[in-house]
Design an enzyme around this catalytic site. Structure first.
Site, mmCIF file in Angstrom:
data_model
loop_
_atom_site.group_PDB
_atom_site.id
_atom_site.type_symbol
_atom_site.label_atom_id
_atom_site.label_comp_id
_atom_site.label_asym_id
_atom_site.label_seq_id
_atom_site.Cartn_x
_atom_site.Cartn_y
_atom_site.Cartn_z
ATOM 1 N N GLY A 1 5.731 -6.665 -4.063
ATOM 2 C CA GLY A 1 5.227 -7.678 -4.972
ATOM 3 C C GLY A 1 3.926 -7.277 -5.621
ATOM 4 O O GLY A 1 3.579 -6.096 -5.685
ATOM 5 N N LEU B 1 3.341 -7.397 -8.787
ATOM 6 C CA LEU B 1 3.933 -6.470 -9.748
ATOM 7 C C LEU B 1 2.967 -6.098 -10.859
ATOM 8 O O LEU B 1 2.141 -6.905 -11.294
ATOM 9 C CB LEU B 1 5.202 -7.085 -10.349
ATOM 10 C CG LEU B 1 6.308 -7.474 -9.370
ATOM 11 C CD1 LEU B 1 7.507 -8.026 -10.130
ATOM 12 C CD2 LEU B 1 6.718 -6.300 -8.494
ATOM 13 N N HIS C 1 5.671 -0.997 -11.707
ATOM 14 C CA HIS C 1 6.934 -1.578 -11.241
ATOM 15 C C HIS C 1 7.880 -1.843 -12.414
ATOM 16 O O HIS C 1 9.091 -1.599 -12.316
ATOM 17 C CB HIS C 1 6.675 -2.896 -10.510
ATOM 18 C CG HIS C 1 5.864 -2.762 -9.270
ATOM 19 N ND1 HIS C 1 4.631 -3.345 -9.107
ATOM 20 C CD2 HIS C 1 6.107 -2.089 -8.117
ATOM 21 C CE1 HIS C 1 4.160 -3.056 -7.904
ATOM 22 N NE2 HIS C 1 5.029 -2.292 -7.285
ATOM 23 N N GLY D 1 8.274 5.274 -7.215
ATOM 24 C CA GLY D 1 7.260 5.903 -8.048
ATOM 25 C C GLY D 1 6.676 7.144 -7.403
ATOM 26 O O GLY D 1 6.474 7.195 -6.181
ATOM 27 N N ASP E 1 3.560 7.371 -4.775
ATOM 28 C CA ASP E 1 3.773 7.423 -3.327
ATOM 29 C C ASP E 1 4.642 8.634 -3.001
ATOM 30 O O ASP E 1 5.771 8.518 -2.506
ATOM 31 C CB ASP E 1 4.440 6.134 -2.860
ATOM 32 C CG ASP E 1 3.595 4.914 -3.179
ATOM 33 O OD1 ASP E 1 2.458 4.836 -2.683
ATOM 34 O OD2 ASP E 1 4.063 4.050 -3.949
ATOM 35 N N GLN F 1 6.152 9.254 0.490
ATOM 36 C CA GLN F 1 7.216 8.285 0.717
ATOM 37 C C GLN F 1 8.516 8.744 0.071
ATOM 38 O O GLN F 1 9.591 8.610 0.664
ATOM 39 C CB GLN F 1 6.799 6.920 0.144
ATOM 40 C CG GLN F 1 7.891 5.879 0.160
ATOM 41 C CD GLN F 1 7.411 4.545 -0.367
ATOM 42 O OE1 GLN F 1 6.867 3.746 0.386
ATOM 43 N NE2 GLN F 1 7.597 4.301 -1.656
ATOM 44 N N VAL G 1 2.856 5.846 -13.382
ATOM 45 C CA VAL G 1 2.326 5.149 -14.554
ATOM 46 C C VAL G 1 0.825 4.976 -14.356
ATOM 47 O O VAL G 1 0.368 4.592 -13.276
ATOM 48 C CB VAL G 1 3.005 3.787 -14.754
ATOM 49 C CG1 VAL G 1 2.395 3.036 -15.936
ATOM 50 C CG2 VAL G 1 4.505 3.977 -14.962
ATOM 51 N N SER H 1 -0.930 -1.949 -6.727
ATOM 52 C CA SER H 1 -1.225 -3.352 -6.440
ATOM 53 C C SER H 1 -2.614 -3.507 -5.839
ATOM 54 O O SER H 1 -3.256 -4.549 -5.988
ATOM 55 C CB SER H 1 -0.172 -3.924 -5.484
ATOM 56 O OG SER H 1 1.108 -3.877 -6.074
#
Length: 316
Positions: free
Chosen positions: A39, A41, A45, A179, A182, A185, A208, A218
């Site tokens: 979340g 966003l 995202h 993305g 990360d 990840q 981005v 975030s």
């Protein structure tokens, strides 16, 4: 099936309802793209969603702040939870389409479904941020989880891999979008998908950035106005090392020296680490070879922890 809607996206809270929606997509032969998020966003995202929308018939976005990837001392309690604002953003964000696209697509939302479960839905055995108290089933991706981010956050990727596998099982996507910001990840999840024989493709989408070059996150909302300048320190350090690489330098010591020199000029930025790792194994490199490298790092500005990376001679 109980479903509520906020303008265009369908809001689903339970796995039962999500599977009913997915069964319909399966019967209709529709390819499903999936963007998992916590979340809060932002444009990063939305870029993932637009990429998924171009490549898939239907798109699912999940919003779930995952307790298992936070340590007891980290910011789980204060992590932004902005579901209403996120839904409003999705409702007013139109897809982008190239020449020859279906004109009716402009009337479709970026996400067909927003899956926003509660913790009990995702962790039937309960969940604690203290690993010693956890019960139930968890997933570890050995070999690529305990270096880089895993040094200071040793249980982070255990939590990430576990929740993403649960979400994959619930959504059953054909493609999942993550993305590049990360980057570790992305490597961890590619390995998990390969090793567990999951029938989906992991798609890595370029980072981005804001107009200043700051990677969108975030956690950027934690930054005060006077912290925006030092928040660019890692980006500048990575670019300085990348410029040395583009000039022909391949030695770790010289590449990292260029990066550390940037941090030496900004006392407000507290460096945690800079890594020069193989793009597949994530082993630290003394010399960048023909496979290229991931140049990444983490640092703090005040209490806000930020990460970023640059790919040197490779792609994900």
């Amino acid at each position: 099936m109980t479903i509520s809607t906020v303008q265009s996206p369908v809001l689903i809270h339970t796995i039962r309802d999500l599977r009913a929606w997915r069964a319909t997509a399966t019967r209709e032969g529709q390819a499903v793209g999936f963007v998992p998020t916590m979340g809060a966003l932002h444009d990063g995202h939305l870029h993932l969603l637009r990429t998924a929308r171009k490549q898939c018939d239907r798109v699912v976005l999940s919003i779930f702040v995952n307790p298992a990837q936070f340590a007891p001392h980290e910011d789980l309690a204060t992590y932004p939870r902005t579901l209403d604002a996120d839904l409003a953003l999705l409702a007013r964000s139109a897809p982008t389409h190239g020449p020859g696209a279906d004109p009716m697509a402009a009337f479709r939302p970026l996400a067909d479904v927003v899956f926003a479960p509660n913790p009990a839905e995702m962790y039937p055995a309960g969940i604690s941020t203290d690993v010693r108290e956890q019960r139930g089933t968890f997933v570890e991706v050995l070999g690529v989880s305990h270096q880089m981010e895993g040094v200071t956050r040793p249980h982070f990727f255990r939590g990430v891999a576990t929740i993403v596998l649960k979400l994959f099982n619930a959504v059953q996507p054909d493609r999942a979008y993550f993305g590049q910001k990360d980057v570790q990840q992305c490597v961890v999840l590619r390995n998990m998908v390969r090793d567990l024989l999951l029938p989906l493709t992991v798609v890595t989408v370029p980072t981005v950035r804001s107009a200043t070059g700051l990677a969108l996150s975030s956690r950027n909302r934690y930054l005060t106005p006077d912290q925006m300048e030092p928040a660019l320190t890692l980006r500048r350090a990575l670019v300085a090392a990348s410029e040395r690489y583009e000039a022909g330098e391949r030695r770790r010591t010289h590449l990292l020296k260029a990066a550390h020199a940037v941090f030496a000029t900004e006392p407000r930025a507290q460096l945690e680490y800079i890594s020069l790792a193989h793009p597949v194994t994530l082993a630290e490199l003394d010399v960048v070879g023909q496979d290229g490298a991931i140049l990444s790092g983490a640092f703090r500005v005040g209490t806000t922890r930020l990460i970023d990376n640059i790919l040197l001679g490779c792609a994900l």
